[in-house]
Motif scaffolding. Structure first.
Motif, mmCIF file in Angstrom:
data_model
loop_
_atom_site.group_PDB
_atom_site.id
_atom_site.type_symbol
_atom_site.label_atom_id
_atom_site.label_comp_id
_atom_site.label_asym_id
_atom_site.label_seq_id
_atom_site.Cartn_x
_atom_site.Cartn_y
_atom_site.Cartn_z
ATOM 1 N N ARG A 185 0.836 -1.211 0.000
ATOM 2 C CA ARG A 185 0.000 0.000 0.000
ATOM 3 C C ARG A 185 0.870 1.260 0.000
ATOM 4 N NH1 ARG A 185 -5.279 -1.027 0.693
ATOM 5 N NH2 ARG A 185 -5.876 -3.063 1.539
ATOM 6 N N ASP A 186 2.000 1.206 0.670
ATOM 7 C CA ASP A 186 2.888 2.371 0.734
ATOM 8 C C ASP A 186 4.111 2.155 -0.161
ATOM 9 O OD1 ASP A 186 3.773 0.333 2.335
ATOM 10 O OD2 ASP A 186 4.468 1.619 3.964
ATOM 11 N N PHE A 187 3.865 1.692 -1.368
ATOM 12 C CA PHE A 187 4.937 1.357 -2.297
ATOM 13 C C PHE A 187 5.913 2.515 -2.470
ATOM 14 C CE2 PHE A 187 6.631 1.338 -6.643
ATOM 15 C CZ PHE A 187 7.232 0.092 -6.699
ATOM 16 N N ASP A 188 5.418 3.705 -2.758
ATOM 17 C CA ASP A 188 6.298 4.845 -3.027
ATOM 18 C C ASP A 188 7.168 5.194 -1.819
ATOM 19 O OD1 ASP A 188 5.375 5.107 -5.617
ATOM 20 O OD2 ASP A 188 3.783 6.516 -5.057
ATOM 21 N N ALA A 189 6.627 5.036 -0.606
ATOM 22 C CA ALA A 189 7.387 5.380 0.595
ATOM 23 C C ALA A 189 8.439 4.324 0.923
ATOM 24 C CB ALA A 189 6.442 5.550 1.784
ATOM 25 N N GLN A 190 8.175 3.070 0.572
ATOM 26 C CA GLN A 190 9.079 1.980 0.953
ATOM 27 C C GLN A 190 10.132 1.661 -0.092
ATOM 28 O OE1 GLN A 190 8.185 -1.678 2.758
ATOM 29 N NE2 GLN A 190 6.403 -0.965 3.896
ATOM 30 N N VAL A 191 10.030 2.251 -1.270
ATOM 31 C CA VAL A 191 10.884 1.835 -2.390
ATOM 32 C C VAL A 191 11.836 2.952 -2.792
ATOM 33 C CG1 VAL A 191 10.793 1.388 -4.881
ATOM 34 C CG2 VAL A 191 9.374 0.063 -3.317
ATOM 35 N N GLN A 192 13.065 2.567 -3.152
ATOM 36 C CA GLN A 192 14.047 3.506 -3.708
ATOM 37 C C GLN A 192 14.193 3.196 -5.201
ATOM 38 O OE1 GLN A 192 17.049 2.598 -0.526
ATOM 39 N NE2 GLN A 192 17.225 4.837 -0.440
ATOM 40 N N SER A 193 13.381 3.889 -5.991
ATOM 41 C CA SER A 193 13.316 3.605 -7.426
ATOM 42 C C SER A 193 14.554 4.065 -8.172
ATOM 43 C CB SER A 193 12.067 4.256 -8.025
ATOM 44 O OG SER A 193 10.892 3.748 -7.425
ATOM 45 N N HIS A 194 15.340 4.968 -7.580
ATOM 46 C CA HIS A 194 16.507 5.503 -8.272
ATOM 47 C C HIS A 194 17.709 4.559 -8.201
ATOM 48 C CE1 HIS A 194 17.132 6.533 -4.062
ATOM 49 N NE2 HIS A 194 18.419 6.678 -4.317
ATOM 50 N N LEU A 195 17.641 3.539 -7.358
ATOM 51 C CA LEU A 195 18.759 2.610 -7.254
ATOM 52 C C LEU A 195 18.728 1.595 -8.387
ATOM 53 C CD1 LEU A 195 18.886 1.976 -3.395
ATOM 54 C CD2 LEU A 195 20.144 3.653 -4.752
ATOM 55 N N SER A 196 19.849 0.953 -8.637
ATOM 56 C CA SER A 196 19.955 -0.014 -9.725
ATOM 57 C C SER A 196 20.349 -1.385 -9.168
ATOM 58 C CB SER A 196 20.998 0.445 -10.741
ATOM 59 O OG SER A 196 20.608 1.642 -11.359
ATOM 60 N N PRO A 197 19.428 -2.348 -9.231
ATOM 61 C CA PRO A 197 18.020 -2.210 -9.612
ATOM 62 C C PRO A 197 17.209 -1.561 -8.495
ATOM 63 C CG PRO A 197 18.474 -4.462 -8.983
ATOM 64 C CD PRO A 197 19.787 -3.743 -8.934
ATOM 65 N N GLU B 119 15.597 -0.581 5.703
ATOM 66 C CA GLU B 119 14.977 -0.853 6.995
ATOM 67 C C GLU B 119 13.747 -1.758 6.875
ATOM 68 O OE1 GLU B 119 17.883 2.062 7.443
ATOM 69 O OE2 GLU B 119 16.097 2.206 6.174
ATOM 70 N N PRO B 120 12.761 -1.451 6.022
ATOM 71 C CA PRO B 120 11.634 -2.382 5.901
ATOM 72 C C PRO B 120 12.040 -3.744 5.353
ATOM 73 C CG PRO B 120 11.406 -0.563 4.338
ATOM 74 C CD PRO B 120 12.511 -0.203 5.266
ATOM 75 N N ALA B 121 13.048 -3.781 4.486
ATOM 76 C CA ALA B 121 13.515 -5.070 3.972
ATOM 77 C C ALA B 121 14.119 -5.910 5.090
ATOM 78 C CB ALA B 121 14.527 -4.856 2.851
ATOM 79 N N VAL B 122 14.973 -5.301 5.910
ATOM 80 C CA VAL B 122 15.593 -6.014 7.027
ATOM 81 C C VAL B 122 14.526 -6.512 7.999
ATOM 82 C CG1 VAL B 122 17.007 -5.691 9.097
ATOM 83 C CG2 VAL B 122 17.828 -4.860 6.899
ATOM 84 N N LEU B 123 13.563 -5.666 8.321
ATOM 85 C CA LEU B 123 12.520 -6.051 9.271
ATOM 86 C C LEU B 123 11.635 -7.151 8.710
ATOM 87 C CD1 LEU B 123 11.654 -2.475 10.538
ATOM 88 C CD2 LEU B 123 12.681 -4.296 11.912
ATOM 89 N N THR B 124 11.354 -7.096 7.418
ATOM 90 C CA THR B 124 10.538 -8.140 6.790
ATOM 91 C C THR B 124 11.238 -9.487 6.861
ATOM 92 O OG1 THR B 124 9.499 -6.553 5.280
ATOM 93 C CG2 THR B 124 9.446 -8.878 4.640
ATOM 94 N N SER C 37 13.808 1.187 14.401
ATOM 95 C CA SER C 37 12.668 1.433 15.285
ATOM 96 C C SER C 37 11.644 2.339 14.621
ATOM 97 C CB SER C 37 13.153 2.042 16.600
ATOM 98 O OG SER C 37 12.088 2.226 17.496
ATOM 99 N N ALA C 38 12.124 3.376 13.918
ATOM 100 C CA ALA C 38 11.204 4.284 13.225
ATOM 101 C C ALA C 38 10.440 3.552 12.130
ATOM 102 C CB ALA C 38 11.981 5.461 12.639
ATOM 103 N N ALA C 39 11.121 2.690 11.374
ATOM 104 C CA ALA C 39 10.446 1.926 10.328
ATOM 105 C C ALA C 39 9.452 0.945 10.929
ATOM 106 C CB ALA C 39 11.473 1.186 9.476
ATOM 107 N N LEU C 40 9.821 0.344 12.033
ATOM 108 C CA LEU C 40 8.960 -0.631 12.686
ATOM 109 C C LEU C 40 7.659 0.011 13.178
ATOM 110 C CD1 LEU C 40 8.911 -3.609 13.482
ATOM 111 C CD2 LEU C 40 10.122 -2.998 15.580
ATOM 112 N N ALA C 41 7.738 1.271 13.576
ATOM 113 C CA ALA C 41 6.544 1.967 14.070
ATOM 114 C C ALA C 41 5.459 2.061 13.010
ATOM 115 C CB ALA C 41 6.933 3.360 14.559
ATOM 116 N N SER C 42 5.852 2.115 11.738
ATOM 117 C CA SER C 42 4.865 2.232 10.659
ATOM 118 C C SER C 42 4.437 0.878 10.088
ATOM 119 C CB SER C 42 5.436 3.088 9.520
ATOM 120 O OG SER C 42 6.550 2.445 8.911
ATOM 121 N N MET C 43 5.107 -0.195 10.497
ATOM 122 C CA MET C 43 4.792 -1.530 9.965
ATOM 123 C C MET C 43 3.974 -2.297 11.001
ATOM 124 S SD MET C 43 8.551 -2.254 8.238
ATOM 125 C CE MET C 43 8.094 -3.711 7.298
#
Length: 336
Positions: free
Chosen positions: A121-133, A139-144, A174-180
């Motif tokens: 649902r929060d794709f734009d906030a969780q993703v870094q589209s400018h990176l390759s790939p 943070e959300p990746a590590v927590l997942t 911790s900040a990322a975890l608060a939103s997940m």
């Protein structure tokens, strides 16, 4: 004869480990007939529908990752795949593991074999589209990944490794975890992040903190304390500074070579010369937390600690089932 679109396509392939999508090829000015010609000549091969690679052999993990993100573009590597792209070791995807992706929640995609996609649902906030790939933020990746770990120790290792490499911090986790708020095992991760913030950098260190120090009300210690030993910078695992007691927690791996043992002994001697005493414990000792707590408490008491050792539930169970006092057959604390 070189086509006018070829330099642009080759530059794109160079950035993408040799992988390019039909959309990118057409945007550079090529036509479908040009793509078919390259495929017939086996200059290119189909990696996934509408995605091509510049050779006909097996694809590397990086090429499979690029092919998957281009197939579902806009998409991003997620979870263990994101960790691998970031260079995180613990919890990262293995070479032949499926590629994990995320896409925006409103989308529906069909995954080919070897690709697993979930919607955010929060794709734009969780993703870094400018990176390759493109990839899910660290943070959300590590927590997942930590939330799906097979046990608590593995969850600690995933979070601690990311922090130890300097790629993130407990505060950012911790900040990322608060939103997940819907993350599985979230309560555990809140505790683990707090323990990592306290300085535990391995599953063994967390077990000592939880099962030995806290469970038995030993004095709170400092962790990962920077020191100089033998002219080199070292980090002490556990330091009870008021009483001059150092506790080194050594896992079996990485502490078995003769050179490692000599370095450990030399550091212990330097500590002793400065007035501190070093206790060394490995998994065997930490997995007997009540006995280890008694040993540590005895050393602290001999050096001025006036507190009392608290019996934990495991101690009380031991008392009902028989004494767990060390016998003649028990190894000394320094044996691992």
């Amino acid at each position: 004869m070189s086509q006018t679109w070829e330099p642009a396509v080759r530059a794109t392939q160079a950035r993408q480990h040799g992988v390019v999508s039909r959309r990118q090829v057409l945007a550079a000015g090529a036509r479908d007939v040009d793509v078919e010609r390259l495929l017939r000549r086996r200059t290119w091969a189909r990696a996934l529908p509408g995605v091509y690679v510049d050779h006909t052999g097996p694809l590397s993990w990086e090429q499979r990752a690029w092919a998957a993100t281009l197939l579902h573009d806009p998409a991003a590597l997620a979870g263990a795949s994101s960790l691998r792209a970031f260079g995180i070791r613990t919890g990262a995807a293995e070479e032949r593991a499926p590629i994990d992706l995320v896409v925006a929640h409103a989308r529906r995609v069909d995954d080919p074999p070897g690709v697993r996609t979930r919607r955010l649902r929060d794709f734009d906030a969780q993703v870094q589209s400018h990176l390759s790939p493109p990839r899910q933020r660290l943070e959300p990746a590590v927590l997942t990944v930590a939330s799906s770990a097979r046990d608590d120790d593995r969850a600690v290792a995933v979070l601690a490794d990311a922090c130890q490499l300097g790629r993130t911090t407990p505060d950012r986790l911790s900040a990322a975890l608060a939103s997940m708020t819907r993350l599985p095992r979230r309560r555990l991760l809140v505790d683990v992040v707090a323990d990592v913030a306290a300085g535990t950098m391995s599953p063994l260190e967390r077990r000592y903190l939880r099962d030995v120090e806290r469970a038995h009300a030993l004095p709170p210690a400092q962790r990962q304390v920077r020191a100089v030993a033998g002219g080199a910078i070292v980090y002490r695992d556990v330091v009870v500074g008021d009483h001059g007691v150092l506790i080194e927690l050594d896992g079996r791996l990485g502490h078995e070579l003769a050179a490692d043992r000599w370095r450990d002994l030399e550091r212990d001697l330097e500590s002793l010369a400065s007035g501190a005493v070093t206790l060394r414990a490995g998994w065997r000792q930490v997995l007997e937390p009540c006995r280890l707590a008694r040993v540590v408490a005895s050393v602290l008491a001999a050096r001025g600690w006036t507190g009392s050792l608290r019996a934990c539930p495991r101690c009380r169970n031991d008392d009902r089932g028989g004494s767990s006092a060390p016998g003649a057959e028990d190894p000394p604390l320094s044996v691992r």
